[in-house]
Write an enzyme that holds these catalytic residues in place. Structure first.
Site, PDB file in Angstrom:
ATOM      1  N   GLY A 269       7.728 -14.606  42.123  1.00  0.00           N
ATOM      2  CA  GLY A 269       8.250 -13.747  41.072  1.00  0.00           C
ATOM      3  C   GLY A 269       9.500 -14.393  40.514  1.00  0.00           C
ATOM      4  O   GLY A 269       9.953 -15.406  41.025  1.00  0.00           O
ATOM      5  N   SER A 270      10.045 -13.840  39.449  1.00  0.00           N
ATOM      6  CA  SER A 270      11.260 -14.415  38.859  1.00  0.00           C
ATOM      7  C   SER A 270      11.806 -13.485  37.790  1.00  0.00           C
ATOM      8  O   SER A 270      11.091 -12.621  37.271  1.00  0.00           O
ATOM      9  CB  SER A 270      10.977 -15.791  38.216  1.00  0.00           C
ATOM     10  OG  SER A 270      10.490 -16.707  39.149  1.00  0.00           O
TER      11      SER A 270
END
Length: 813
Positions: A269-270
């Site tokens: 994720g980011s």
């Protein structure tokens, strides 16, 4: 004189002279143990420091045209400067080899499928999976497609790596422990590592496996109610024992491999967002980026600044790869998140009963191609694996009659080094976006800004279009109906330039609505983080760097507040459940490590999620739905980090829950489930930390530690792993620290692997932090020196101090 020297030379011997010491055996033993401990510590320290690279002075090397300087700051981050770009890339390779040689060696062995050669039998299954994937074969295709300039850049970088290896008088401790030496670095090694990272972040094929297995367990309607996907029965694999055997076989093989992968085979994720100058105090764009990956030691990222007449760029790259992947030049800054776009499909291949080397197509039988892979196994006989390929790609697993072949965009030739060069040398947003035209995989969300005041976004990468279906589950490969039909045109990829609102946010959330004409993926993460970032961006009119630094570690938990409101609708008969409900109603949603409300919410919600998932799917499949991994060396499975939102959506929707109960009669009423697990959570925390919730702390449960590949043994763990600390946040907070449902409540899955904030002023304001340190040498002071900054939510200014200066000079023959 140092404390150690004093104790060894004076203190201990003075202690021996004391008369009372002779008459106290316990003190004698204690003093002896202290002395032995100090000696062991001193010897260990000296051993670790023997392999530290040279950072000062002058080194003569072959392969450069003129002098190159490597100036490291107090945190060990190098600024590499030279009179030509190829010389600077040489210097970048040299510095990476000095600081991260063990990590680079491990990386390329992953790309080659050569782990068993140094580890032994326990890595054989991982090597088999990696050889079947054929990442090295894909790298060779990229190598053959190199342009002349790409070849020049890559050759210079590899020459620098090899010069860096040759400059080491003593190899890093990992080589000494495993008793082997590295071979020279090649362009193929770099390209194979890019393939590994891309594969690690393109995990859709694993989701296809999971969905296929779940569809064999429950109906499409039940699966839809669990928010796995919409009903699309026409795309399911043919039912039957043979197909199940192949699905299970591939899944088990991947589970053996994922523990060795840099991101455990997870999509990651980011967060990344950018605002225009109209929303900053400086009047210039401001950008933040923090990619969320599995925490490792050394860090998955390597920071550097490259300065030549052609470009000036700084930021983070992958060890073993030239240029900068996430960073900024004086003209353009950018950040990246995973788009989760579906660039992979699993095809079920049907083999001839008369000749297992023939597979069926719509035009008749075709013969598989075969390559023999010899795998060297340390301490055992070599293993020979025959890898079969169909028109769709490598067969990852097969029985006599059926097999699963993987088609992936990365099996097509690409130009990753050229793309990075064009990104790094872009002078405005328009040029930067055009550079991404050749970005292939993983499909990624890029946000960017330039010094002229422009901001922009594009979901870059080649996403296939399908004749039929949407890549939901494995599909039949023998009828030609599910073949790819080109890729989404670059001009029609999701993108935005200078939006009127003045900001752009991406956090693995859906980036398009139902009106978008192409299918992108089924695997978005929830919009919770993106909504919180947008809420913060709308909370004040103007921003500066420190505001974005604070936003990156925001732990406001909106899903926890939703859970509290859900509980408030019910009257519970259990006293502990009522107390828990009241406590949640008074909680402000803070996910800080000191938060008792966060602890109560997390324990209760996990209990609720487990009951629903296990009731509907059974324990094994239910654990997969929650993101549990069946591999003890892997932190999480492919569905990790998603269960909170689907549980809340299901419990908040009366019609959906009622329908699920009709389809699964053993599922209890919502009020019963909430009451039991909220009450049990309250009891568990009371027993552990006392009856007063004010003294409960989320950080006592939610612990984080960054682990080394060799850090599973107790002694090596003390030597190589990071300290263990308290962690705030969860899967749905901006500061994302995924909860592992199989090992509650460790935070050793995804977390911010690098944080960056850039303001496009002149001079530019640039902040960053790694979770551990820049150096990969346990004996270096830069091995773990950023850990405390990362844990406390701080960043550092770039190029702080000048700790060392190393000059590379042309060797005179």
């Amino acid at each position: 004189m140092s404390i150690t020297a004093f104790l060894l030379r004076d203190g201990f011997f003075r202690l021996l002279e004391l008369d009372w010491y002779v008459n106290h055996p316990v003190l004698q033993v204690m003093a002896g143990l202290i002395f032995l401990g100090l000696m062991f510590w001193l010897v260990l320290r000296l051993w670790l420091r023997r392999s530290l690279p040279r950072r000062r002075g002058t080194v003569a090397v072959d392969g450069i045209h003129s002098q190159v300087t490597i100036r490291r700051d107090d945190y060990g981050v190098p600024t590499i400067e030279g009179s030509s770009l190829v010389d600077v890339l040489f210097g970048q390779g040299f510095a990476q080899a000095q600081d991260r040689l063990w990590q680079m060696e491990l990386n390329r062995r992953l790309g080659e499928g050569r782990l068993a050669e140094i580890v032994g039998k326990e890595a054989l299954r991982a090597d088999i999976f990696l050889r079947k994937l054929g990442l090295r074969t894909a790298a060779r295709s990229d190598l053959e497609a190199l342009t002349e300039k790409e070849r020049e850049h890559l050759d210079a970088f590899c020459a620098g790596v090899n010069a860096g290896i040759n400059s080491l008088k003593v190899l890093p401790v990992e080589f000494q422990l495993l008793k082997f030496s590295p071979q020279p670095w090649t362009p193929e090694d770099t390209l194979a590592w890019i393939q590994v990272m891309s594969m690690d972040l393109c995990a859709n094929w694993e989701q296809e496996l999971t969905r296929g297995e779940m569809l064999e367990k429950v109906s499409p309607e039940v699966a839809e109610l669990l928010h796995l996907y919409q009903r699309e029965g026409a795309c399911t694999v043919p039912p039957g024992e043979s197909s199940k055997l192949v699905l299970d076989g591939l899944r088990e093989l991947f589970q053996e491999a994922r523990g060795f992968l840099p991101n455990s085979g997870l999509p990651g994720g980011s967060n990344a967002w950018v605002v225009s100058g109209s929303r900053t105090r400086s009047g210039k764009p401001l950008l933040a980026s923090d990619p969320h990956l599995v925490g490792r030691v050394p860090s998955i990222w390597y920071e550097s600044r490259l300065v030549s007449p052609e470009l000036d760029v700084r930021g983070a790259s992958f060890p073993g790869v030239p240029f900068i992947v996430i960073g900024s030049s004086p003209k353009v800054g950018w950040g990246v998140t995973n788009s989760y776009a579906d660039t992979q499909d699993l095809y079920m291949e049907r083999f001839s009963p008369d000749d297992p080397a023939l597979y069926e197509t719509e035009d008749g039988w075709e013969r598989v191609t075969v390559r023999r892979e010899r795998i060297v196994v340390r301490g055992a006989e070599d293993h020979v694996e025959e890898v079969e390929c169909t028109r769709h790609g490598p067969i990852l697993f097969r029985s006599k009659s059926l097999g699963l072949a993987l088609r992936w965009m990365n099996f097509e030739p690409s130009h990753p080094v050229q793309t990075l060069y064009q990104m790094n040398s872009a002078t405005n947003c328009s040029q930067f976006k055009e550079a991404l035209r050749t970005w292939q995989a993983p499909s990624s969300n890029f946000v960017f800004a330039d010094a002229d005041g422009n901001i922009g976004y594009i979901m870059a990468g080649q996403v296939p279009m399908r004749k039929k279906g949407t890549g939901l589950t494995p599909v039949p490969g023998w009828n030609g109906e599910y073949e790819w039909d080109g890729v989404i045109p670059f001009e029609e990829l999701p993108q935005a330039d200078n939006p009127a609102c003045g900001y752009i946010v991406t956090a693995n959330n859906p980036v398009v609505g139902p009106e978008y004409p192409y299918h992108l993926t089924w695997d978005w993460m929830s919009s919770t983080r993106a909504e919180r970032i947008e809420e913060l961006l709308l909370s004040q009119p103007k921003f500066e760097v420190e505001d974005f630094v604070s936003m990156q570690v925001d732990v406001h938990c909106a899903t926890g507040l939703r859970f509290g409101r859900l509980c408030a609708h019910h009257k519970f008969s259990r006293e502990d459940a009522e107390k828990g409900k009241i406590w949640l109603s008074e909680w402000d949603g803070s996910g800080h490590p000191e938060s008792g409300g966060m602890a109560l919410y997390q324990v209760a919600l996990l209990g609720v999620a487990k009951e629903v998932a296990h009731t509907v799917l059974g324990e094994r499949l239910g654990s997969s739905l929650l993101g549990g991994s069946r591999n003890p060396f892997s932190t999480l499975g492919g569905h990790g980090g998603r269960y909170t939102v689907w549980v809340l959506q299901l419990f908040e929707n009366d019609a959906a829950y009622t329908r699920l109960q009709q389809l699964v009669p053993s599922l209890r009423d919502r009020a019963e489930i909430l009451e039991e697990h909220l009450g049990e959570a309250f009891n568990q925390l009371s027993k552990a930390y006392g009856r007063n919730p004010k003294y409960w702390e989320w950080g006592k449960l939610h612990r984080i530690q960054f682990k080394h590949a060799l850090g599973s043994q107790p002694l090596l763990a003390m030597l190589l792993n990071s300290p263990t600390g308290s962690a705030g946040g969860d899967a749905d907070t901006v500061f994302q620290t995924i909860v592992n449902p199989a090992l509650p409540f460790e935070a050793n899955a995804w977390c911010p692997s690098f944080r960056q904030v850039v303001e496009m002023t002149d001079p530019q304001e640039y902040r960053s932090v790694l979770p551990t340190g820049q150096s990969g040498h346990p004996g270096s002071r830069n091995y773990m020196d950023q850990f405390h900054l990362w844990c406390s939510g701080q960043t550092r200014k770039y190029d702080v101090g000048q700790a060392s200066l190393l000059t590379l000079q042309v060797r005179r023959h």
